[in-house]
Design a protein around this motif. Structure first.
Motif, PDB file in Angstrom:
ATOM      1  N   ALA A 284       0.825  -1.211   0.000  1.00 23.50           N
ATOM      2  CA  ALA A 284       0.000   0.000   0.000  1.00 23.50           C
ATOM      3  C   ALA A 284       0.856   1.256   0.000  1.00 23.50           C
ATOM      4  CB  ALA A 284      -0.930  -0.011   1.210  1.00 23.50           C
ATOM      5  N   ARG A 285       2.039   1.187   0.612  1.00 21.00           N
ATOM      6  CA  ARG A 285       2.903   2.371   0.726  1.00 21.00           C
ATOM      7  C   ARG A 285       3.888   2.515  -0.433  1.00 21.00           C
ATOM      8  NH1 ARG A 285       3.059   0.263   5.942  1.00 21.00           N
ATOM      9  NH2 ARG A 285       5.145  -0.599   5.562  1.00 21.00           N
ATOM     10  N   LEU A 286       3.846   1.642  -1.423  1.00 20.68           N
ATOM     11  CA  LEU A 286       4.775   1.777  -2.547  1.00 20.68           C
ATOM     12  C   LEU A 286       4.661   3.179  -3.152  1.00 20.68           C
ATOM     13  CD1 LEU A 286       4.480  -1.707  -4.272  1.00 20.68           C
ATOM     14  CD2 LEU A 286       6.486  -0.773  -3.102  1.00 20.68           C
ATOM     15  N   PRO A 287       5.767   3.730  -3.645  1.00 20.00           N
ATOM     16  CA  PRO A 287       5.746   5.122  -4.109  1.00 20.00           C
ATOM     17  C   PRO A 287       4.773   5.386  -5.254  1.00 20.00           C
ATOM     18  CG  PRO A 287       8.010   4.360  -3.834  1.00 20.00           C
ATOM     19  CD  PRO A 287       7.134   3.163  -3.666  1.00 20.00           C
ATOM     20  N   MET A 288       4.696   4.468  -6.210  1.00 22.34           N
ATOM     21  CA  MET A 288       3.807   4.645  -7.357  1.00 22.34           C
ATOM     22  C   MET A 288       2.546   3.792  -7.180  1.00 22.34           C
ATOM     23  SD  MET A 288       4.929   6.871  -9.571  1.00 22.34           S
ATOM     24  CE  MET A 288       4.332   6.479 -11.230  1.00 22.34           C
ATOM     25  N   PRO A 289       1.482   4.116  -7.916  1.00 21.08           N
ATOM     26  CA  PRO A 289       0.220   3.395  -7.736  1.00 21.08           C
ATOM     27  C   PRO A 289       0.316   1.899  -8.019  1.00 21.08           C
ATOM     28  CG  PRO A 289      -0.176   5.468  -8.854  1.00 21.08           C
ATOM     29  CD  PRO A 289       1.320   5.298  -8.779  1.00 21.08           C
ATOM     30  N   VAL A 290      -0.567   1.163  -7.336  1.00 21.43           N
ATOM     31  CA  VAL A 290      -0.673  -0.292  -7.471  1.00 21.43           C
ATOM     32  C   VAL A 290      -2.061  -0.604  -8.019  1.00 21.43           C
ATOM     33  CG1 VAL A 290      -0.631  -2.509  -6.258  1.00 21.43           C
ATOM     34  CG2 VAL A 290       0.884  -0.636  -5.522  1.00 21.43           C
ATOM     35  N   ILE A 291      -2.107  -1.451  -9.044  1.00 14.58           N
ATOM     36  CA  ILE A 291      -3.358  -1.861  -9.686  1.00 14.58           C
ATOM     37  C   ILE A 291      -3.555  -3.348  -9.442  1.00 14.58           C
ATOM     38  CG2 ILE A 291      -4.606  -2.093 -11.876  1.00 14.58           C
ATOM     39  CD1 ILE A 291      -2.703   0.166 -12.953  1.00 14.58           C
ATOM     40  N   ALA A 292      -4.670  -3.727  -8.853  1.00 12.56           N
ATOM     41  CA  ALA A 292      -5.022  -5.142  -8.716  1.00 12.56           C
ATOM     42  C   ALA A 292      -6.021  -5.485  -9.812  1.00 12.56           C
ATOM     43  CB  ALA A 292      -5.632  -5.417  -7.350  1.00 12.56           C
ATOM     44  N   ALA A 293      -5.659  -6.430 -10.668  1.00 16.81           N
ATOM     45  CA  ALA A 293      -6.529  -6.909 -11.744  1.00 16.81           C
ATOM     46  C   ALA A 293      -7.092  -8.248 -11.294  1.00 16.81           C
ATOM     47  CB  ALA A 293      -5.751  -7.046 -13.043  1.00 16.81           C
ATOM     48  N   ILE A 294      -8.362  -8.253 -10.896  1.00 18.27           N
ATOM     49  CA  ILE A 294      -8.948  -9.387 -10.176  1.00 18.27           C
ATOM     50  C   ILE A 294      -9.785 -10.244 -11.116  1.00 18.27           C
ATOM     51  CG2 ILE A 294     -10.411 -10.064  -8.229  1.00 18.27           C
ATOM     52  CD1 ILE A 294      -9.847  -7.092  -7.203  1.00 18.27           C
ATOM     53  N   ASP A 295      -9.330 -11.448 -11.335  1.00 19.74           N
ATOM     54  CA  ASP A 295     -10.042 -12.427 -12.150  1.00 19.74           C
ATOM     55  C   ASP A 295     -10.397 -13.601 -11.250  1.00 19.74           C
ATOM     56  OD1 ASP A 295     -11.122 -13.562 -14.442  1.00 19.74           O
ATOM     57  OD2 ASP A 295      -9.211 -14.369 -15.147  1.00 19.74           O
ATOM     58  N   GLY A 296     -11.654 -13.981 -11.200  1.00 19.27           N
ATOM     59  CA  GLY A 296     -12.041 -15.121 -10.388  1.00 19.27           C
ATOM     60  C   GLY A 296     -11.971 -14.816  -8.897  1.00 19.27           C
ATOM     61  N   TRP A 297     -11.578 -15.824  -8.122  1.00 18.23           N
ATOM     62  CA  TRP A 297     -11.621 -15.707  -6.671  1.00 18.23           C
ATOM     63  C   TRP A 297     -10.551 -14.781  -6.119  1.00 18.23           C
ATOM     64  CZ3 TRP A 297     -15.883 -17.408  -4.603  1.00 18.23           C
ATOM     65  CH2 TRP A 297     -16.555 -18.507  -5.186  1.00 18.23           C
ATOM     66  N   ALA A 298     -10.978 -13.887  -5.229  1.00 20.34           N
ATOM     67  CA  ALA A 298     -10.080 -13.087  -4.396  1.00 20.34           C
ATOM     68  C   ALA A 298     -10.668 -13.147  -2.998  1.00 20.34           C
ATOM     69  CB  ALA A 298      -9.988 -11.652  -4.894  1.00 20.34           C
ATOM     70  N   LEU A 299     -10.229 -14.125  -2.230  1.00 19.14           N
ATOM     71  CA  LEU A 299     -10.824 -14.400  -0.926  1.00 19.14           C
ATOM     72  C   LEU A 299      -9.790 -14.268   0.183  1.00 19.14           C
ATOM     73  CD1 LEU A 299     -12.929 -17.582  -1.774  1.00 19.14           C
ATOM     74  CD2 LEU A 299     -13.734 -15.212  -1.632  1.00 19.14           C
ATOM     75  N   GLY A 300     -10.257 -13.942   1.391  1.00 22.72           N
ATOM     76  CA  GLY A 300      -9.377 -13.899   2.540  1.00 22.72           C
ATOM     77  C   GLY A 300      -8.176 -13.009   2.288  1.00 22.72           C
ATOM     78  N   GLY A 301      -6.972 -13.585   2.465  1.00 23.49           N
ATOM     79  CA  GLY A 301      -5.756 -12.825   2.221  1.00 23.49           C
ATOM     80  C   GLY A 301      -5.645 -12.322   0.798  1.00 23.49           C
ATOM     81  N   GLY A 302      -6.216 -13.049  -0.159  1.00 24.17           N
ATOM     82  CA  GLY A 302      -6.218 -12.572  -1.534  1.00 24.17           C
ATOM     83  C   GLY A 302      -7.030 -11.303  -1.691  1.00 24.17           C
ATOM     84  N   ALA A 303      -8.183 -11.252  -1.008  1.00 24.86           N
ATOM     85  CA  ALA A 303      -8.989 -10.030  -1.028  1.00 24.86           C
ATOM     86  C   ALA A 303      -8.252  -8.900  -0.325  1.00 24.86           C
ATOM     87  CB  ALA A 303     -10.340 -10.288  -0.371  1.00 24.86           C
ATOM     88  N   GLU A 304      -7.620  -9.204   0.808  1.00 24.92           N
ATOM     89  CA  GLU A 304      -6.902  -8.159   1.543  1.00 24.92           C
ATOM     90  C   GLU A 304      -5.726  -7.614   0.741  1.00 24.92           C
ATOM     91  OE1 GLU A 304      -7.411  -8.831   6.196  1.00 24.92           O
ATOM     92  OE2 GLU A 304      -6.594 -10.607   5.192  1.00 24.92           O
ATOM     93  N   LEU A 305      -5.087  -8.458  -0.049  1.00 20.17           N
ATOM     94  CA  LEU A 305      -4.052  -7.971  -0.953  1.00 20.17           C
ATOM     95  C   LEU A 305      -4.646  -6.986  -1.946  1.00 20.17           C
ATOM     96  CD1 LEU A 305      -1.245  -7.982  -2.264  1.00 20.17           C
ATOM     97  CD2 LEU A 305      -1.885 -10.119  -3.426  1.00 20.17           C
ATOM     98  N   ALA A 306      -5.802  -7.303  -2.500  1.00 20.03           N
ATOM     99  CA  ALA A 306      -6.459  -6.399  -3.440  1.00 20.03           C
ATOM    100  C   ALA A 306      -6.876  -5.096  -2.764  1.00 20.03           C
ATOM    101  CB  ALA A 306      -7.672  -7.079  -4.071  1.00 20.03           C
ATOM    102  N   TYR A 307      -7.336  -5.171  -1.517  1.00 16.79           N
ATOM    103  CA  TYR A 307      -7.737  -3.952  -0.805  1.00 16.79           C
ATOM    104  C   TYR A 307      -6.555  -3.006  -0.604  1.00 16.79           C
ATOM    105  CZ  TYR A 307     -11.666  -6.999   0.726  1.00 16.79           C
ATOM    106  OH  TYR A 307     -12.727  -7.870   0.799  1.00 16.79           O
ATOM    107  N   ALA A 308      -5.344  -3.545  -0.550  1.00 15.74           N
ATOM    108  CA  ALA A 308      -4.156  -2.714  -0.346  1.00 15.74           C
ATOM    109  C   ALA A 308      -3.751  -1.953  -1.593  1.00 15.74           C
ATOM    110  CB  ALA A 308      -2.988  -3.583   0.131  1.00 15.74           C
ATOM    111  N   ALA A 309      -4.300  -2.323  -2.747  1.00 13.13           N
ATOM    112  CA  ALA A 309      -3.968  -1.647  -3.996  1.00 13.13           C
ATOM    113  C   ALA A 309      -4.661  -0.284  -4.067  1.00 13.13           C
ATOM    114  CB  ALA A 309      -4.382  -2.509  -5.185  1.00 13.13           C
ATOM    115  N   ASP A 310      -4.143   0.581  -4.925  1.00 13.02           N
ATOM    116  CA  ASP A 310      -4.775   1.884  -5.151  1.00 13.02           C
ATOM    117  C   ASP A 310      -5.966   1.770  -6.083  1.00 13.02           C
ATOM    118  OD1 ASP A 310      -2.762   3.751  -3.792  1.00 13.02           O
ATOM    119  OD2 ASP A 310      -1.477   2.577  -5.123  1.00 13.02           O
ATOM    120  N   PHE A 311      -5.906   0.838  -7.002  1.00 10.27           N
ATOM    121  CA  PHE A 311      -6.980   0.607  -7.972  1.00 10.27           C
ATOM    122  C   PHE A 311      -7.308  -0.875  -7.991  1.00 10.27           C
ATOM    123  CE2 PHE A 311      -4.485   4.197  -9.481  1.00 10.27           C
ATOM    124  CZ  PHE A 311      -5.445   5.146  -9.816  1.00 10.27           C
TER     125      PHE A 311
END
Length: 248
Positions: free
Chosen positions: A91-118
């Motif tokens: 989440a703190r990386l200097p430049m933006p982070v994009i999560a491209a979510i295909d299929g399941w994003a559950l538990g820690g996978g969802a939390e990884l996506a929540y940490a993205a900027d987009f």
């Protein structure tokens, strides 16, 4: 950045890095090796800031933490914040982070996506946090990031009642901002990265940094960042080019 990753596929470009989570046999479940390898990616992007695109493989973003490893973790592991430390770093990386979510994003996978900027999704995406069904809580960001993203009522449905959002539902609550056919998802992620890359990198980095400072630090943080940018060469170059275009 090391090239011998075992859980990630990494594509490097001058202005971005595309990282695919790649443990297809376990639906890209996040294990300790993947955590360690993502830390190496972060270290590289902290030294050489570029846009980060995160995606999965084989039609799955990440099915969650590796349950076989998670089952064996004890109190000391929880206090070490294994996943939360990594996701905070992303989440703190200097430049933006994009999560491209295909299929399941559950538990820690969802939390990884929540940490993205987009977050953008395919129409097969499914997002949720089923941790309480496994006797734990989503302790790597969902308990505070998700409410900020979708509001308390929806966040509580997901966290306390096990609701899984499909792509249309995620779009409706603004958890994702775009939905595409699966075959078009990565192209859409790169198109978004192209738009970001057209901006001044330093202005983008400072805008992201100041966006996330505590409310009590505004407007001082804004003014300090703007003061730095007002002296930057890019500010004069870009504004001069804008004024020249207006004259035509």
């Amino acid at each position: 950045m090391p090239r011998g990753f075992t859980t990630l596929l990494v594509e490097r470009r001058p202005d971005r890095v595309h990282v695919q989570l790649n443990r297809p046999a376990v639906r890209n479940a996040i294990d300790q090796t993947m955590i360690d390898e993502l830390h190496l990616v972060c270290a590289d992007l902290e030294q050489d800031p570029r846009i980060l695109i995160l995606s999965g493989t084989n039609g799955v973003f990440a099915s969650g933490a590796d349950i076989a490893q998670l089952r064996e973790r004890r109190a000391e592991d929880a206090l070490n914040g294994i996943n939360s430390t990594l996701f905070g770093r992303i989440a703190r990386l200097p430049m933006p982070v994009i999560a491209a979510i295909d299929g399941w994003a559950l538990g820690g996978g969802a939390e990884l996506a929540y940490a993205a900027d987009f977050r953008i999704a395919s129409d097969t995406a499914r997002l949720g946090n089923p941790e309480t069904a496994l006797g734990i809580i989503p302790a790597a960001g969902a308990l505070w990031r998700l409410a900020a993203l979708v509001g308390e009522p929806v966040a509580k449905e997901i966290i306390l009642a096990g609701r899984i959002l499909n792509a249309a539902e995620a779009l409706a609550v603004h958890l994702v901002t775009e939905v595409h056919e699966p075959a078009a998802l990565l192209a859409a992620a790169h198109a978004l990265a192209d738009r970001i890359a057209q901006q001044d990198p330093l202005a983008t980095q400072l805008a992201k940094e100041v966006f996330h400072v505590p409310a009590t630090e505004h407007p001082l943080a804004d003014n300090l960042a703007q003061a730095r940018l007002f002296e930057s060469e890019q500010k004069f170059t870009r504004m001069t080019a804008f004024l020249e275009r207006k004259k035509r």
